[in-house]
Motif scaffolding. Structure first.
Motif, PDB file in Angstrom:
ATOM      1  N   THR A 115     -15.174 -19.440 -11.060  1.00 57.28           N
ATOM      2  CA  THR A 115     -14.816 -19.554  -9.648  1.00 57.28           C
ATOM      3  C   THR A 115     -15.911 -18.945  -8.779  1.00 57.28           C
ATOM      4  OG1 THR A 115     -13.641 -17.436  -9.473  1.00 57.28           O
ATOM      5  CG2 THR A 115     -12.389 -19.330 -10.304  1.00 57.28           C
ATOM      6  N   SER A 116     -15.809 -19.201  -7.490  1.00 61.03           N
ATOM      7  CA  SER A 116     -16.842 -18.764  -6.559  1.00 61.03           C
ATOM      8  C   SER A 116     -16.566 -17.384  -5.968  1.00 61.03           C
ATOM      9  CB  SER A 116     -16.991 -19.791  -5.426  1.00 61.03           C
ATOM     10  OG  SER A 116     -17.448 -21.019  -5.945  1.00 61.03           O
ATOM     11  N   SER A 117     -15.662 -16.670  -6.551  1.00 59.26           N
ATOM     12  CA  SER A 117     -15.398 -15.291  -6.147  1.00 59.26           C
ATOM     13  C   SER A 117     -14.471 -14.661  -7.165  1.00 59.26           C
ATOM     14  CB  SER A 117     -14.760 -15.231  -4.757  1.00 59.26           C
ATOM     15  OG  SER A 117     -14.398 -13.903  -4.409  1.00 59.26           O
ATOM     16  N   TRP A 118     -14.543 -13.347  -7.281  1.00 58.63           N
ATOM     17  CA  TRP A 118     -13.569 -12.651  -8.120  1.00 58.63           C
ATOM     18  C   TRP A 118     -12.857 -11.545  -7.323  1.00 58.63           C
ATOM     19  CZ3 TRP A 118     -18.785 -11.291  -8.642  1.00 58.63           C
ATOM     20  CH2 TRP A 118     -19.097  -9.935  -8.475  1.00 58.63           C
ATOM     21  N   ALA A 119     -13.184 -11.425  -6.030  1.00 56.34           N
ATOM     22  CA  ALA A 119     -12.612 -10.297  -5.281  1.00 56.34           C
ATOM     23  C   ALA A 119     -12.267 -10.657  -3.840  1.00 56.34           C
ATOM     24  CB  ALA A 119     -13.589  -9.116  -5.306  1.00 56.34           C
ATOM     25  N   ASP A 120     -12.056 -11.948  -3.518  1.00 60.43           N
ATOM     26  CA  ASP A 120     -11.691 -12.249  -2.138  1.00 60.43           C
ATOM     27  C   ASP A 120     -10.296 -11.692  -1.859  1.00 60.43           C
ATOM     28  OD1 ASP A 120      -9.615 -14.721  -1.939  1.00 60.43           O
ATOM     29  OD2 ASP A 120     -10.897 -14.959  -3.701  1.00 60.43           O
ATOM     30  N   ARG A 121     -10.035 -11.397  -0.619  1.00 56.79           N
ATOM     31  CA  ARG A 121      -8.830 -10.641  -0.276  1.00 56.79           C
ATOM     32  C   ARG A 121      -7.553 -11.394  -0.616  1.00 56.79           C
ATOM     33  NH1 ARG A 121     -10.426 -11.470   5.819  1.00 56.79           N
ATOM     34  NH2 ARG A 121      -9.232 -13.343   6.346  1.00 56.79           N
ATOM     35  N   THR A 122      -7.551 -12.718  -0.478  1.00 51.28           N
ATOM     36  CA  THR A 122      -6.327 -13.451  -0.805  1.00 51.28           C
ATOM     37  C   THR A 122      -6.058 -13.428  -2.305  1.00 51.28           C
ATOM     38  OG1 THR A 122      -7.411 -15.624  -1.030  1.00 51.28           O
ATOM     39  CG2 THR A 122      -6.675 -14.966   1.183  1.00 51.28           C
ATOM     40  N   LEU A 123      -7.115 -13.392  -3.103  1.00 48.79           N
ATOM     41  CA  LEU A 123      -6.939 -13.276  -4.554  1.00 48.79           C
ATOM     42  C   LEU A 123      -6.350 -11.919  -4.902  1.00 48.79           C
ATOM     43  CD1 LEU A 123      -7.339 -14.233  -7.480  1.00 48.79           C
ATOM     44  CD2 LEU A 123      -9.693 -13.363  -7.350  1.00 48.79           C
ATOM     45  N   LEU A 124      -6.858 -10.864  -4.263  1.00 45.91           N
ATOM     46  CA  LEU A 124      -6.364  -9.520  -4.562  1.00 45.91           C
ATOM     47  C   LEU A 124      -4.896  -9.375  -4.184  1.00 45.91           C
ATOM     48  CD1 LEU A 124      -9.379  -7.285  -3.461  1.00 45.91           C
ATOM     49  CD2 LEU A 124      -8.910  -8.339  -5.675  1.00 45.91           C
ATOM     50  N   ARG A 125      -4.464 -10.118  -3.158  1.00 47.16           N
ATOM     51  CA  ARG A 125      -3.064 -10.042  -2.735  1.00 47.16           C
ATOM     52  C   ARG A 125      -2.148 -10.981  -3.528  1.00 47.16           C
ATOM     53  NH1 ARG A 125      -5.128 -10.544   2.842  1.00 47.16           N
ATOM     54  NH2 ARG A 125      -4.315 -12.679   2.781  1.00 47.16           N
ATOM     55  N   SER A 126      -2.729 -11.878  -4.306  1.00 47.90           N
ATOM     56  CA  SER A 126      -1.952 -12.957  -4.910  1.00 47.90           C
ATOM     57  C   SER A 126      -1.151 -12.540  -6.132  1.00 47.90           C
ATOM     58  CB  SER A 126      -2.885 -14.110  -5.312  1.00 47.90           C
ATOM     59  OG  SER A 126      -3.689 -13.740  -6.432  1.00 47.90           O
ATOM     60  N   GLY A 127      -1.514 -11.424  -6.752  1.00 47.58           N
ATOM     61  CA  GLY A 127      -0.861 -11.020  -7.983  1.00 47.58           C
ATOM     62  C   GLY A 127      -1.525 -11.561  -9.238  1.00 47.58           C
ATOM     63  N   TRP A 128      -2.671 -12.256  -9.078  1.00 43.50           N
ATOM     64  CA  TRP A 128      -3.353 -12.789 -10.265  1.00 43.50           C
ATOM     65  C   TRP A 128      -3.855 -11.650 -11.146  1.00 43.50           C
ATOM     66  CZ3 TRP A 128      -8.472 -12.991 -12.251  1.00 43.50           C
ATOM     67  CH2 TRP A 128      -8.653 -13.944 -13.280  1.00 43.50           C
ATOM     68  N   TYR A 129      -4.331 -10.575 -10.513  1.00 40.34           N
ATOM     69  CA  TYR A 129      -4.760  -9.408 -11.294  1.00 40.34           C
ATOM     70  C   TYR A 129      -3.538  -8.546 -11.631  1.00 40.34           C
ATOM     71  CZ  TYR A 129      -9.705 -10.220 -10.242  1.00 40.34           C
ATOM     72  OH  TYR A 129     -10.967 -10.754 -10.165  1.00 40.34           O
ATOM     73  N   PRO A 130      -3.472  -8.025 -12.844  1.00 42.62           N
ATOM     74  CA  PRO A 130      -2.381  -7.107 -13.170  1.00 42.62           C
ATOM     75  C   PRO A 130      -2.563  -5.778 -12.429  1.00 42.62           C
ATOM     76  CG  PRO A 130      -3.978  -7.174 -14.962  1.00 42.62           C
ATOM     77  CD  PRO A 130      -4.392  -8.238 -13.978  1.00 42.62           C
ATOM     78  N   ARG A 131      -1.493  -5.049 -12.319  1.00 42.18           N
ATOM     79  CA  ARG A 131      -1.519  -3.795 -11.557  1.00 42.18           C
ATOM     80  C   ARG A 131      -2.575  -2.818 -12.090  1.00 42.18           C
ATOM     81  NH1 ARG A 131       2.305  -1.835  -8.200  1.00 42.18           N
ATOM     82  NH2 ARG A 131       3.749  -3.466  -8.903  1.00 42.18           N
ATOM     83  N   GLU A 132      -2.779  -2.835 -13.406  1.00 44.06           N
ATOM     84  CA  GLU A 132      -3.726  -1.863 -13.976  1.00 44.06           C
ATOM     85  C   GLU A 132      -5.186  -2.207 -13.679  1.00 44.06           C
ATOM     86  OE1 GLU A 132      -2.240  -4.595 -17.338  1.00 44.06           O
ATOM     87  OE2 GLU A 132      -1.427  -3.529 -15.589  1.00 44.06           O
TER      88      GLU A 132
END
Length: 301
Positions: free
Chosen positions: A8-25
């Motif tokens: 993908t063209s980003s790994w840290a855009d703000r909507t991704l961080l808010r989306s829940g794709w990353y686990p809490r840890e």
């Protein structure tokens, strides 16, 4: 066998961080990048388009990822002709006075050369670890085809050597009728990757998806087909979910494109709330189920 990498063209855009794709840890920059790299072999660095990162930052990216991970890095926007906020330049290279946004012509040659030196220094840790896929030169929609434009592209590519260079052209004149053959020949002559884009058509900045490789690396960027391409904000422009039928069709087209190159990079730029990651995961699944017909090539690298 041609190497196909999907990311993908980003790994840290703000909507991704808010989306829940990353686990809490995965709650630190390094932790998130490491989590991403466990799932994808490729990412496009877009932060370098907005400001030149520090070498310590890029070394951290290398340290957070495995040996087989690849970074494609966007060139800083001043280099490719986009209006650039003065505040994004290193403090010691900013003009003492003038407008808030500048172009290349507004910087003294010594400052411009120094900016390139720092950009190359930022990429050095990635290249030293053999993780640099290519530098992406993404040109603005108003850069029309012409001899002056070709000289400019060649000059910028020379500044990136010996690294591989991909070129994304966004003015329709480059691909209008027979001009497309001339454009592809120019890219091939200079060993530049034709960065094909999938994007909405019928707009002033629309270019067709020409799936032809011009170097040992082929590249496709998936922008999506948002109906708000002309009038929406950044999120609206890239808010698009690829359907399964679309992705199946693309898997066939990409398999054919892979037969023209040693390596193929596919990057989803529909970066809105984790959609790019979901679409990239699905396409990777589809491609993994295919044997790239005609994709066996002897390596030229």
């Amino acid at each position: 066998m041609t190497v196909i990498k999907v990311g993908t063209s980003s790994w840290a855009d703000r909507t991704l961080l808010r989306s829940g794709w990353y686990p809490r840890e995965a709650n630190t920059p390094a932790g998130r990048l490491g989590y991403y790299a466990d799932r994808f072999p490729l990412v496009e660095v877009d932060t370098s388009y907005y400001a030149v990162p520090a070498p310590e930052t890029t070394q951290g990216w290398v340290d957070a990822t495995g040996a087989d991970f690849t970074f494609n890095v966007k060139a800083y926007r001043l280099f490719t002709g986009h209006p650039t906020p003065v505040a994004t330049l290193p403090a010691d290279l900013r003009p003492a006075r003038g407008p808030d946004q500048i172009r290349r012509r507004d910087l003294p040659p010594t400052a411009y050369d120094e900016l390139w030196r720092r950009f190359r220094a930022a990429l050095a840790p990635i290249a030293a670890a053999d993780r640099l896929g290519a530098v992406l030169l993404q040109f603005p929609p108003w850069l029309a085809r012409g001899e002056a434009a070709r000289r400019r592209i060649a000059e910028l590519a020379d500044r990136c050597r010996p690294w591989r260079v991909a070129v994304e052209l966004r003015h329709a004149s480059w691909f209008d009728g027979r001009a497309a053959l001339e454009t592809l020949a120019f890219l091939r002559e200079h060993e530049l990757t034709n960065c094909c884009v999938d994007m909405p058509q019928g707009h002033p900045d629309s270019v067709p998806p020409i799936l032809i490789a011009t170097a040992d690396l082929a590249m496709v960027r998936m922008h999506g087909h948002s109906t708000a391409w002309d009038g929406g904000d950044k999120e609206d422009r890239f808010r698009y979910a690829y359907g399964d039928t679309e992705l199946r069709n693309w898997s066939q087209l990409l398999t054919e494109l892979a037969g023209q190159a040693d390596e193929l990079h596919v990057l989803f730029n529909n970066c809105c709330a984790g959609q790019a990651q979901r679409d990239a995961e699905r396409l990777a699944e589809l491609l993994a189920g295919r044997v790239p017909a005609g994709a066996e090539r002897s390596s030229r690298r």
